[in-house]
Write a protein that holds these residues in place. Structure first.
Motif, PDB file in Angstrom:
ATOM      1  N   ILE A  90       0.831  -1.206   0.000  1.00 10.50           N
ATOM      2  CA  ILE A  90       0.000   0.000   0.000  1.00 10.50           C
ATOM      3  C   ILE A  90       0.867   1.257   0.000  1.00 10.50           C
ATOM      4  O   ILE A  90       0.560   2.221  -0.707  1.00 10.50           O
ATOM      5  N   THR A  91       1.957   1.275   0.764  1.00  9.41           N
ATOM      6  CA  THR A  91       2.817   2.467   0.768  1.00  9.41           C
ATOM      7  C   THR A  91       3.471   2.673  -0.605  1.00  9.41           C
ATOM      8  O   THR A  91       3.620   3.809  -1.045  1.00  9.41           O
ATOM      9  N   GLU A  92       3.816   1.593  -1.290  1.00 12.89           N
ATOM     10  CA  GLU A  92       4.367   1.724  -2.647  1.00 12.89           C
ATOM     11  C   GLU A  92       3.311   2.275  -3.606  1.00 12.89           C
ATOM     12  O   GLU A  92       3.612   3.118  -4.451  1.00 12.89           O
ATOM     13  N   GLN A  93       2.075   1.813  -3.475  1.00 12.95           N
ATOM     14  CA  GLN A  93       0.989   2.338  -4.317  1.00 12.95           C
ATOM     15  C   GLN A  93       0.772   3.826  -4.048  1.00 12.95           C
ATOM     16  O   GLN A  93       0.546   4.606  -4.973  1.00 12.95           O
ATOM     17  N   LEU A  94       0.823   4.215  -2.764  1.00 13.47           N
ATOM     18  CA  LEU A  94       0.635   5.626  -2.414  1.00 13.47           C
ATOM     19  C   LEU A  94       1.749   6.489  -2.989  1.00 13.47           C
ATOM     20  O   LEU A  94       1.500   7.618  -3.432  1.00 13.47           O
ATOM     21  N   LYS A  95       2.991   5.984  -2.966  1.00 12.64           N
ATOM     22  CA  LYS A  95       4.106   6.737  -3.556  1.00 12.64           C
ATOM     23  C   LYS A  95       3.829   7.019  -5.022  1.00 12.64           C
ATOM     24  O   LYS A  95       4.024   8.136  -5.504  1.00 12.64           O
ATOM     25  N   LYS A  96       3.342   6.021  -5.750  1.00 10.51           N
ATOM     26  CA  LYS A  96       3.028   6.195  -7.171  1.00 10.51           C
ATOM     27  C   LYS A  96       1.874   7.175  -7.358  1.00 10.51           C
ATOM     28  O   LYS A  96       1.908   8.027  -8.247  1.00 10.51           O
ATOM     29  N   THR A  97       0.864   7.058  -6.519  1.00  7.41           N
ATOM     30  CA  THR A  97      -0.295   7.949  -6.612  1.00  7.41           C
ATOM     31  C   THR A  97       0.104   9.399  -6.368  1.00  7.41           C
ATOM     32  O   THR A  97      -0.260  10.295  -7.143  1.00  7.41           O
ATOM     33  N   TYR A  98       0.849   9.639  -5.288  1.00  4.03           N
ATOM     34  CA  TYR A  98       1.298  11.001  -4.973  1.00  4.03           C
ATOM     35  C   TYR A  98       2.192  11.547  -6.087  1.00  4.03           C
ATOM     36  O   TYR A  98       2.065  12.701  -6.489  1.00  4.03           O
ATOM     37  N   TYR A  99       3.100  10.719  -6.586  1.00  2.00           N
ATOM     38  CA  TYR A  99       4.010  11.150  -7.653  1.00  2.00           C
ATOM     39  C   TYR A  99       3.229  11.517  -8.905  1.00  2.00           C
ATOM     40  O   TYR A  99       3.515  12.537  -9.551  1.00  2.00           O
ATOM     41  N   ASN A 100       2.234  10.705  -9.257  1.00  2.00           N
ATOM     42  CA  ASN A 100       1.428  10.990 -10.442  1.00  2.00           C
ATOM     43  C   ASN A 100       0.660  12.298 -10.308  1.00  2.00           C
ATOM     44  O   ASN A 100       0.458  13.002 -11.294  1.00  2.00           O
ATOM     45  N   ILE A 101       0.243  12.625  -9.099  1.00  2.00           N
ATOM     46  CA  ILE A 101      -0.429  13.910  -8.869  1.00  2.00           C
ATOM     47  C   ILE A 101       0.571  15.049  -9.059  1.00  2.00           C
ATOM     48  O   ILE A 101       0.252  16.080  -9.647  1.00  2.00           O
ATOM     49  N   LEU A 102       1.797  14.848  -8.585  1.00  2.00           N
ATOM     50  CA  LEU A 102       2.810  15.903  -8.668  1.00  2.00           C
ATOM     51  C   LEU A 102       3.296  16.175 -10.095  1.00  2.00           C
ATOM     52  O   LEU A 102       3.707  17.296 -10.396  1.00  2.00           O
TER      53      LEU A 102
END
Length: 163
Positions: A90-102
């Motif tokens: 889940i933390t790896e998925q969140l990293k990707k999600t946050y990065y994609n927003i940025l």
């Protein structure tokens, strides 16, 4: 249609708390995937949303089985547990999600605009940096315990339910 908003002042206290809350909601959704599958087949719908000030639980479908689905969600919320493997995933998925927003100019611009307009808002950059520094399993467990101890609940039930 049933909608409950579990509000906690704890969430907005720091960028770390927001990231821990996002992690918590994603793990809870992951944990509910298999047990709630039968409800999905029976045309009952549920959604867990990490709102700005708390967890939003939305459930809709046929009224005679809706309380059972809602009870299932509440049971998983009250007896929240997770494995280290799920935590890492889940933390790896969140990293990707946050990065994609940025990396998207329109979503980054919206985040900056809201940061300017809203007092006490944490930016996506703050959240991403917090996540990149790393979260611990102990921090998540402590956050979930504190979150459940400081809740305010607002609810709406609509349809042919008895009081």
């Amino acid at each position: 249609y049933v909608r409950f908003h579990l509000i906690s002042p704890l969430i907005q206290q720091s960028a770390e708390n927001i990231v821990l809350f996002d992690t918590f909601v994603n793990i809870l959704s992951h944990n509910l995937g298999e047990p709630a599958y039968e409800a999905d087949v029976a045309q009952l719908e549920y959604k867990l949303v990490a709102g700005e000030y708390g967890l939003i639980i939305r459930v809709k479908g046929f009224n005679h089985k809706l309380p059972l689905l809602f009870q299932l969600i509440i049971d998983y919320l009250s007896d929240f547990s997770f494995t280290p493997a799920v935590f890492e995933m889940i933390t790896e998925q969140l990293k990707k999600t946050y990065y994609n927003i940025l990396i998207k100019p329109e979503t980054l611009a919206k985040d900056v605009r809201l940061l300017i307009l809203e007092h006490g808002r944490w930016s996506m950059i703050d959240k991403y940096q917090t996540l990149m520094r790393g979260l611990s399993i102990d921090a998540l467990s402590a956050f979930v315990k504190a979150f459940k101890s400081q809740l305010f609940v607002e609810g709406l039930v609509q349809g042919n339910f008895t009081s």
